[in-house]
Enzyme design. Structure first.
Site, mmCIF file in Angstrom:
data_model
loop_
_atom_site.group_PDB
_atom_site.id
_atom_site.type_symbol
_atom_site.label_atom_id
_atom_site.label_comp_id
_atom_site.label_asym_id
_atom_site.label_seq_id
_atom_site.Cartn_x
_atom_site.Cartn_y
_atom_site.Cartn_z
ATOM 1 N N LYS A 49 -4.318 5.844 14.905
ATOM 2 C CA LYS A 49 -4.524 5.116 13.650
ATOM 3 C C LYS A 49 -6.007 5.215 13.271
ATOM 4 O O LYS A 49 -6.736 6.055 13.789
ATOM 5 C CB LYS A 49 -4.060 3.660 13.814
ATOM 6 N N GLN A 76 5.003 9.333 7.346
ATOM 7 C CA GLN A 76 4.092 10.286 6.702
ATOM 8 C C GLN A 76 4.536 11.724 6.955
ATOM 9 O O GLN A 76 4.527 12.557 6.044
ATOM 10 C CB GLN A 76 2.663 10.058 7.194
ATOM 11 N N ASP A 107 1.941 -1.172 12.255
ATOM 12 C CA ASP A 107 0.671 -1.622 11.670
ATOM 13 C C ASP A 107 0.384 -3.094 11.937
ATOM 14 O O ASP A 107 -0.744 -3.558 11.737
ATOM 15 C CB ASP A 107 0.656 -1.364 10.162
ATOM 16 N N ARG A 138 -8.117 12.222 12.946
ATOM 17 C CA ARG A 138 -6.672 11.959 12.994
ATOM 18 C C ARG A 138 -5.876 13.262 13.007
ATOM 19 O O ARG A 138 -6.229 14.224 12.337
ATOM 20 C CB ARG A 138 -6.260 11.052 11.834
ATOM 21 N N GLY A 153 -4.899 8.024 5.405
ATOM 22 C CA GLY A 153 -3.992 8.953 6.080
ATOM 23 C C GLY A 153 -2.749 9.226 5.256
ATOM 24 O O GLY A 153 -2.220 10.342 5.253
ATOM 25 N N ARG A 202 -6.059 1.872 18.309
ATOM 26 C CA ARG A 202 -5.862 0.421 18.197
ATOM 27 C C ARG A 202 -5.504 -0.248 19.520
ATOM 28 O O ARG A 202 -5.631 -1.467 19.636
ATOM 29 C CB ARG A 202 -4.823 0.103 17.113
ATOM 30 N N ARG A 244 2.867 6.004 -3.211
ATOM 31 C CA ARG A 244 3.996 6.849 -3.611
ATOM 32 C C ARG A 244 4.261 6.767 -5.111
ATOM 33 O O ARG A 244 4.603 7.771 -5.739
ATOM 34 C CB ARG A 244 5.243 6.452 -2.806
ATOM 35 N N LYS A 284 0.827 -1.212 0.000
ATOM 36 C CA LYS A 284 0.000 0.000 0.000
ATOM 37 C C LYS A 284 0.858 1.258 0.000
ATOM 38 O O LYS A 284 0.627 2.188 -0.775
ATOM 39 C CB LYS A 284 -0.928 -0.031 1.226
ATOM 40 N N SER A 285 1.874 1.285 0.863
ATOM 41 C CA SER A 285 2.737 2.472 0.971
ATOM 42 C C SER A 285 3.432 2.772 -0.355
ATOM 43 O O SER A 285 3.513 3.928 -0.787
ATOM 44 C CB SER A 285 3.803 2.257 2.050
#
Length: 429
Positions: free
Chosen positions: A343, A170, A316, A123, A95, A347, A28, A23-24
């Protein structure tokens, strides 16, 4: 709210599984492709809700993006080619999208308004908006830019040397992306090293990035040149099946093409320390983002202490590590994990509450949790609270619980792993 019923898995999970794209890295690749010169082709893209939000936002700024399953083509506009969006940029539940994109918008001379869903509205954004304001961006939002919606009027920025109070990729990425068009050298120092996908990918796009210990620097005025990106499987998604393979009796799984970026492999280190039986076979040594095939089988786990520098490398994965700890002999202590509170849900609270419903002995602390193993879990009705990682963790818990487990708001898993339940079903046959 869709719910899912999970039945106990009696014959183990067995087979091969290709983990969906990271995902990250997918986020990008789209963003950097959009501000690069030339056409970027992305293979292995994650077509989950979060990454689709990134595509939608950059399309709104005039970028030509074609997505076909896990392949994406981005026709770059260069650093100065984005257009002022006519509508609000909606990041959905992402996020990563809002924080990284804020860095790009901060150095772009137009007006934009950015918002997301109810979870994003809670957030904290000040950790990103404060340094961007220090660089010269004009940013406002609820409670002085603490919460969305945010309005951003970008423009001429000055480089800063910023010491971040949190180890957050981030935050670091937003500042570095703003620094691409800032005057001078932008530097970010963190208390612990966070994931470094931004630095690796900027280098792949031709930007010179300097790393010295916990500090990352780049000079303004550098251009990005389009490149092809091969996205490995997401280790955060793999984590659910790694733990499943270790704790569900009679299991043996081969996870193919798992990203092995060393800033993300804390889960591997923790499973090794807990005594899991697995092998790692590297498949693309020398690549910008390393990957491997991982074979894991049912294991006897023991409780351990998790804290310090490793936390940013597995933040995560903590929900599913907590589940693993319920099946380990002895006590597991997770500490220094304050970031869990900000998050998609808090969490710490959600993991403790939902695992308690299933019969786990687990208690919350200010910066983590204490898990007392070994617990026999019993099926119950539980809730993801719209958090994809909580939903997937509860599904794996349901596989070892006695009786059926009903997960409310189960569709949240689509944020990062749209085919999760289908894969789980396939491996259980």
């Amino acid at each position: 709210m869709k719910e899912r019923t999970i039945q106990p898995v009696n014959n183990g999970l067995n087979g091969n599984i290709t983990i969906p794209g990271d995902k990250s890295i997918s986020h990008r690749a789209v963003m950097f492709g959009a501000i690069a010169e030339g056409t970027t082709t992305i293979k292995g893209f994650l077509p989950g809700a979060d990454c689709l939000s990134t595509i939608s936002c950059f399309k709104e700024m005039g970028v030509d993006i074609v997505q076909n399953g896990d392949e994406v083509t981005v026709v770059g506009k260069g650093l100065e080619g984005l257009q002022e969006p006519k509508a609000v940029l909606d990041v959905g539940n992402s996020g990563t999208t809002i924080r990284l994109m804020s860095g790009i918008l901060a150095n772009t001379p137009f007006f934009s308004c950015v918002q997301g869903d109810a979870s994003i509205a809670k957030r904290p954004m000040k950790r990103v908006t404060n340094p961007l304001k220090q660089m010269g961006a004009n940013i406002d939002g609820r409670e002085e830019g603490t919460f969305t919606p945010l309005t951003i009027r970008g423009g001429d920025l000055k480089a800063i040397e910023y010491t971040s109070p949190v180890a957050s990729a981030q935050v670091k990425s937003a500042i570095l992306l703003a620094g691409l068009r800032a005057e001078g050298v932008t530097a970010v120092t963190e208390p612990h090293i966070s994931r470094d996908h931004t630095e690796r990918m900027l280098e792949a796009f031709g930007v010179k990035v300097t790393r010295e210990g916990k500090t990352v620097k780049l000079a303004g005025g550098q251009k990005l040149t389009a490149t092809d990106v091969q996205v490995p499987g997401d280790v955060s998604s793999a984590a659910f099946f790694l733990v499943a393979g270790a704790i569900i009796p009679n299991s043996k799984l081969v996870l193919e093409n798992v990203g092995m970026n060393p800033t993300r492999t804390g889960i591997i280190d923790v499973l090794e320390k807990m005594g899991a039986t697995f092998t790692v076979e590297p498949i693309n040594e020398g690549a910008s983002e390393p990957a491997a095939n991982i074979t894991i089988e049912t294991s006897s786990l023991k409780g351990i202490e998790i804290g310090g520098d490793i936390i940013p490398r597995l933040i995560d994965e903590i929900p599913v590590i907590a589940l693993a700890a319920t099946q380990a002999e002895g006590i597991t202590v997770i500490k220094d994990a304050h970031e869990l509170k900000v998050k998609e849900t808090n969490r710490i609270d959600t993991v403790v509450a939902e695992l308690t419903k299933l019969g786990a002995r687990i208690e919350a602390t200010d910066d983590g949790m204490i898990i007392y193993g070994k617990s026999a879990l019993k099926g119950n009705t539980v809730n993801s609270y719209g958090d994809h990682r909580i939903g997937m963790m509860l599904a794996i818990a349901g596989c070892i619980a006695e009786g059926k487990t009903i997960i409310e708001d189960a569709e949240a898993v689509g944020v990062s792993y749209p085919t999760f339940f289908e894969e789980l079903q396939k491996l259980a046959k």
